[in-house]
Design a protein around this motif. Structure first.
Motif, short mmCIF file in Angstrom:
data_model
loop_
_atom_site.label_atom_id
_atom_site.label_comp_id
_atom_site.label_asym_id
_atom_site.label_seq_id
_atom_site.Cartn_x
_atom_site.Cartn_y
_atom_site.Cartn_z
N ALA A 75 0.76 -1.11 0.07
CA ALA A 75 -0.01 -0.13 0.01
C ALA A 75 0.95 1.25 0.16
CB ALA A 75 -0.97 -0.02 1.22
N VAL A 76 0.15 2.51 -0.01
CA VAL A 76 0.98 3.65 0.15
C VAL A 76 0.77 4.09 1.58
CG1 VAL A 76 1.02 6.10 -0.43
CG2 VAL A 76 0.53 4.41 -2.32
N TYR A 77 1.59 4.16 2.30
CA TYR A 77 1.58 4.74 3.59
C TYR A 77 1.88 6.08 3.97
CZ TYR A 77 1.75 -0.32 4.84
OH TYR A 77 1.43 -1.96 4.96
N TYR A 78 0.94 6.50 4.81
CA TYR A 78 0.65 7.88 5.16
C TYR A 78 1.07 8.32 6.71
CZ TYR A 78 -1.37 8.43 0.55
OH TYR A 78 -1.85 8.19 -0.67
N CYS A 79 1.84 9.13 6.86
CA CYS A 79 2.17 9.89 8.30
C CYS A 79 1.10 10.81 8.63
CB CYS A 79 3.49 10.15 8.33
SG CYS A 79 3.89 11.00 9.91
N ASN A 80 0.50 10.92 9.68
CA ASN A 80 -0.53 11.72 10.11
C ASN A 80 -0.32 12.17 11.51
OD1 ASN A 80 -3.29 11.87 12.15
ND2 ASN A 80 -3.57 12.64 9.75
N ALA A 81 -0.19 13.51 11.74
CA ALA A 81 0.08 14.18 13.08
C ALA A 81 -1.44 14.82 13.49
CB ALA A 81 1.15 15.40 12.79
N LYS A 82 -1.97 14.63 14.64
CA LYS A 82 -3.27 15.20 14.85
C LYS A 82 -2.86 15.95 16.11
CE LYS A 82 -8.10 13.98 16.03
NZ LYS A 82 -9.11 12.73 16.20
N SER A 83 -3.38 16.98 16.23
CA SER A 83 -3.02 18.21 17.20
C SER A 83 -3.76 17.67 18.36
CB SER A 83 -3.30 19.50 17.00
OG SER A 83 -3.19 20.45 18.07
N ILE A 84 -3.23 17.89 19.64
CA ILE A 84 -4.26 17.41 20.93
C ILE A 84 -4.56 18.73 21.34
CG2 ILE A 84 -2.99 15.24 21.40
CD1 ILE A 84 -1.42 16.98 23.61
N VAL A 85 -4.33 20.05 20.77
CA VAL A 85 -4.72 21.20 21.47
C VAL A 85 -5.83 21.88 20.46
CG1 VAL A 85 -3.85 23.55 21.74
CG2 VAL A 85 -2.26 21.41 22.17
N VAL A 86 -5.72 21.76 19.32
CA VAL A 86 -6.57 22.36 18.42
C VAL A 86 -7.19 21.32 17.27
CG1 VAL A 86 -5.85 24.76 18.56
CG2 VAL A 86 -4.84 23.39 16.90
N ASP A 87 -8.28 21.39 16.64
CA ASP A 87 -8.60 20.70 15.70
C ASP A 87 -7.83 20.85 14.44
OD1 ASP A 87 -11.96 20.13 14.08
OD2 ASP A 87 -10.49 18.52 14.45
N LYS A 88 -6.97 20.42 14.25
CA LYS A 88 -6.04 20.28 12.99
C LYS A 88 -5.37 18.98 12.92
CE LYS A 88 -4.91 25.13 12.51
NZ LYS A 88 -5.75 25.35 11.44
N ASN A 89 -5.24 18.51 11.69
CA ASN A 89 -4.61 17.25 11.19
C ASN A 89 -3.61 17.75 10.20
OD1 ASN A 89 -5.21 14.64 11.53
ND2 ASN A 89 -7.14 14.40 11.00
N TYR A 90 -2.51 16.92 10.00
CA TYR A 90 -1.61 17.04 9.04
C TYR A 90 -1.20 15.63 8.54
CZ TYR A 90 -1.54 21.70 11.08
OH TYR A 90 -1.70 22.88 11.42
N TRP A 91 -0.87 15.68 7.13
CA TRP A 91 -0.43 14.55 6.46
C TRP A 91 0.78 14.56 5.57
CZ3 TRP A 91 -3.48 10.20 6.81
CH2 TRP A 91 -4.77 10.23 7.36
N GLY A 92 1.54 13.53 5.60
CA GLY A 92 2.67 13.23 4.82
C GLY A 92 2.30 13.18 3.34
N GLN A 93 3.23 13.15 2.60
CA GLN A 93 3.08 12.95 1.12
C GLN A 93 2.83 11.29 0.73
OE1 GLN A 93 6.02 13.00 2.25
NE2 GLN A 93 7.55 11.80 1.28
N GLY A 94 3.04 10.40 1.41
CA GLY A 94 3.03 9.06 1.27
C GLY A 94 4.21 8.37 0.86
N THR A 95 4.57 7.24 1.04
CA THR A 95 5.68 6.34 0.67
C THR A 95 4.89 5.02 0.38
OG1 THR A 95 7.88 5.63 1.16
CG2 THR A 95 6.19 5.67 2.98
N GLN A 96 5.49 4.63 -0.78
CA GLN A 96 5.10 3.21 -1.44
C GLN A 96 5.77 2.17 -0.59
OE1 GLN A 96 2.50 2.49 -4.01
NE2 GLN A 96 2.98 0.19 -3.04
N VAL A 97 4.95 1.19 -0.10
CA VAL A 97 5.66 -0.21 0.37
C VAL A 97 5.04 -1.30 -0.58
CG1 VAL A 97 5.58 -1.70 2.25
CG2 VAL A 97 5.84 0.60 2.65
N THR A 98 5.81 -2.10 -1.14
CA THR A 98 5.66 -3.30 -1.93
C THR A 98 6.16 -4.42 -1.49
OG1 THR A 98 5.30 -1.69 -4.07
CG2 THR A 98 5.37 -4.04 -4.27
N VAL A 99 5.20 -5.46 -1.14
CA VAL A 99 5.80 -6.80 -0.70
C VAL A 99 5.41 -7.71 -1.61
CG1 VAL A 99 5.88 -8.26 1.21
CG2 VAL A 99 5.16 -6.00 1.47
N SER A 100 6.75 -8.16 -2.37
CA SER A 100 6.32 -8.81 -3.61
C SER A 100 7.68 -9.91 -3.80
CB SER A 100 6.09 -8.32 -4.89
OG SER A 100 5.96 -8.98 -5.89
N THR A 101 7.60 -11.12 -4.44
CA THR A 101 8.55 -11.85 -4.85
C THR A 101 9.08 -11.48 -6.36
OG1 THR A 101 7.12 -13.60 -5.75
CG2 THR A 101 7.96 -13.91 -3.50
#
Length: 117
Positions: free
Chosen positions: A91-117
């Motif tokens: 899948a494409v894996y995304y990092c997320n940061a959610k503020s515990i102070v205000v209602d804000k959410n931030y995302w990374g650009q995503g990184t591809q993980v492929t599991v295959s032979t």
């Protein structure tokens, strides 16, 4: 402006390991809950793991015992260690940061993980 930069994705054989990193800048890292999400083609984005500033973690059932989420508040960086990877972890894996102070959410650009032979 809060920015999240991910690294560490790639191609790995089944049973292998990868470690994803998420570097956070532009704010106080310890004020955010960090999460890792993934999205496979044709599927909805799902939460894989999350960790609070104090270190409490929770996991998607299918990755329990194989993945470990962690964070280094001094380095403003979060991690996802993925062991015993399976093709269904591809899948494409995304990092997320959610503020515990205000209602804000931030995302990374995503990184591809492929599991295959």
């Amino acid at each position: 402006q809060v920015q999240l930069v991910e690294s560490g994705g790639g191609l790995v054989q089944p049973g292998g390991s990868l470690r994803l990193s998420c570097a956070v800048s532009g704010s106080i890292f310890r004020l955010y809950t960090m999460g890792w999400y993934r999205q496979a083609p044709g599927k909805q984005r799902e939460l894989v793991a999350a960790i609070t500033s104090g270190g409490s973690a929770n996991y998607l059932d299918s990755v329990k015992g194989r993945f470990t989420i962690s964070r280094d508040n001094a380095k403003n960086t979060g991690y996802l260690q993925m062991n015993r990877l399976k093709p269904e972890d591809t899948a494409v894996y995304y990092c997320n940061a959610k503020s515990i102070v205000v209602d804000k959410n931030y995302w990374g650009q995503g990184t591809q993980v492929t599991v295959s032979t």
